[in-house]
Design an enzyme around this catalytic site. Structure first.
Site, PDB file in Angstrom:
ATOM      1  CB  SER A  11     -19.867  11.679  13.626  1.00  0.00           C
ATOM      2  OG  SER A  11     -19.543  10.672  14.578  1.00  0.00           O
ATOM      3  N   GLY A  12     -21.210   9.979  11.578  1.00  0.00           N
ATOM      4  CA  GLY A  12     -21.390   8.661  10.999  1.00  0.00           C
ATOM      5  C   GLY A  12     -22.834   8.283  10.780  1.00  0.00           C
ATOM      6  CG  ASP A  32     -21.829  11.700  19.717  1.00  0.00           C
ATOM      7  OD1 ASP A  32     -22.125  10.927  18.792  1.00  0.00           O
ATOM      8  OD2 ASP A  32     -20.656  11.936  20.070  1.00  0.00           O
ATOM      9  CG  ASP A  56     -19.429   7.288  28.959  1.00  0.00           C
ATOM     10  OD1 ASP A  56     -19.959   6.485  28.155  1.00  0.00           O
ATOM     11  OD2 ASP A  56     -18.411   7.011  29.622  1.00  0.00           O
ATOM     12  CG  ASN A  83     -25.660   4.849  15.527  1.00  0.00           C
ATOM     13  OD1 ASN A  83     -25.393   4.151  14.557  1.00  0.00           O
ATOM     14  ND2 ASN A  83     -24.941   5.931  15.838  1.00  0.00           N
ATOM     15  NE  ARG A 144     -12.035  -5.167  12.950  1.00  0.00           N
ATOM     16  CZ  ARG A 144     -10.985  -5.344  12.170  1.00  0.00           C
ATOM     17  NH1 ARG A 144     -10.011  -6.167  12.555  1.00  0.00           N
ATOM     18  NH2 ARG A 144     -10.873  -4.711  11.008  1.00  0.00           N
ATOM     19  CE1 TYR A 147     -18.383  -3.011  16.766  1.00  0.00           C
ATOM     20  CE2 TYR A 147     -18.215  -4.619  14.990  1.00  0.00           C
ATOM     21  CZ  TYR A 147     -18.768  -3.462  15.511  1.00  0.00           C
ATOM     22  OH  TYR A 147     -19.703  -2.767  14.795  1.00  0.00           O
ATOM     23  CB  THR A 182     -19.244   5.284   9.937  1.00  0.00           C
ATOM     24  OG1 THR A 182     -18.844   4.025  10.505  1.00  0.00           O
ATOM     25  CG2 THR A 182     -20.426   5.069   9.008  1.00  0.00           C
ATOM     26  N   PRO A 183     -16.909   6.981  11.094  1.00  0.00           N
ATOM     27  CG  PRO A 183     -17.159   9.171  11.840  1.00  0.00           C
ATOM     28  CD  PRO A 183     -17.902   8.071  11.158  1.00  0.00           C
TER      29      PRO A 183
END
Length: 260
Positions: A11-12, A32, A56, A83, A144, A147, A182-183
Site C-alpha cells: 500500500s501507499g 509487507d 514482519d 520503504n 513525533r 519517529y 499514504t496509510p
C-alpha cells in the site's frame, strides 16, 4: 533486467513504487506485513516476474528469507528499497516506552539490518540502496519524537555506510519526502500503542504516493544521492541548518495543536 526488492509494498508509497518499478521493466520481490493485500497486489502485476513474501520486516528470519529468495528466484539483487515504516502521534512525555521501541525497530533497526544482509548481493551487482526517510529525520516535529529519532538514526547510519561501500560500487539514494497521502499516517500509533485518536497536522502540500514514486524513479535515473522532492522541502532543510532557533519557533507554532 533490474531486480528490485521493496519493503512495505502492499500500500501507499511502497505500492506506487512497485508499479513504477515494473513500468520501467524491473523484476520484483515485494514484502509487507499484510499478506492478503500483498498477494493481491503481486498478482495484479503481470508485465514482468513478480514474487511476494509476506512477514514482519523486524523478524531476522524474514530478512534472511528475503535475501535468499532474491538469490533463488532471480540470482541477483540490483536495488533494495527500504520503504516500510510506522509513525506515532503522541507527546514524548506521555508515550509508552514500547511505542518508542516499536517505531525504532520498524524505521531504523529493520531497514539497516536488511540492508546489511543484502549487501553481498548488492556488491556483486554494483547495485543501489534506496531509503525512504522523511523531513522528520532532520527537523523536529511536536508529537513525533520516536519517529524523528528513528528516521534520523537511519539517515545517519546510511550516510556512514555510503562512504564505506562507495569503493564497492554500491550507490545510496536517501529520500526526504514531506507529507504524503499514504496509510502510514492513518495507521499512526497513539501514546498507548493503540491507534492515534487525533488527526495529523500537516505542513505544505499533501502529495500523492504516485507523485512521490515518480520523483524517486527520476532521482535514480539521474544518479542523485539525496532527494528533496520539492522546493519547499529543500528550502526548509536549508533553513533548519542556517537558523535552527527560528525554524524551531515556527515549527512549534505550526504544530501547536499537538500540545492539546
Amino acid at each position: 533486467m533490474c531486480v528490485t526488492l521493496i519493503t512495505g509494498a502492499a500500500s501507499g508509497l511502497g505500492w506506487a513504487l512497485a508499479q513504477a518499478c515494473q513500468a520501467r521493466g524491473d523484476q520484483l520481490l515485494l514484502t509487507d506485513l499484510n499478506q492478503d493485500l500483498l498477494e493481491q497486489r503481486a498478482a495484479s502485476l503481470t508485465a514482468t516476474k513478480v514474487i511476494s513474501l509476506a512477514g514482519d520486516i523486524c523478524d531476522e528470519q524474514v530478512q534472511l528469507a528475503l535475501v535468499d529468495a532474491c538469490l533463488a528466484e532471480f540470482g541477483r539483487l540490483d536495488v533494495l528499497i527500504n520503504n516500510a515504516g510506522i509513525t506515532h502521534r503522541s507527546l514524548t512525555q506521555r508515550t509508552a516506552p514500547e511505542v518508542f521501541r516499536k517505531v525504532m525497530a520498524v524505521n531504523y533497526h529493520a531497514p539497516l539490518e536488511l540492508t546489511l544482509k543484502a549487501l553481498p548481493l548488492l556488491k556483486a551487482s554494483r547495485g543501489q540502496i534506496v531509503a525512504v526517510g522523511s523531513m522528520a529525520s532532520w527537523m523536529p516535529v511536536l508529537g513525533r519524537a520516536g519517529y524523528c529519532a528513528a528516521k534520523s538514526a537511519l539517515a545517519q547510519a546510511l550516510e556512514v555506510l555510503r562512504g564505506e561501500v562507495r569503493r564497492d560500487g554500491v550507490r545510496l539514494l536517501l529520500v526526504y519526502p514531506s507529507f504524503l497521502a499514504t496509510p502510514i499516517e492513518q495507521n499512526a500509533l497513539g501514546a498507548d500503542g493503540q491507534a492515534a485518536s487525533h488527526a495529523r497536522t500537516t505542513l505544505g502540500t499533501l502529495h500523492s504516493a504516485e507523485w512521490m514514486a515518480d520523483k524517486v524513479i527520476l532521482a535514480q535515473a539521474q544518479g542523485l544521492e539525496r532527494l528533496f522532492p520539492d522546493r519547499r522541502t529543500h528550502l526548509a532543510s536549508l533553513l533548519w541548518r542556517l537558523a535552527p532557533s527560528f525554524f524551531h519557533r515556527q515549527m512549534c507554532r505550526r504544530f501547536a495543536a499537538e500540545l492539546h
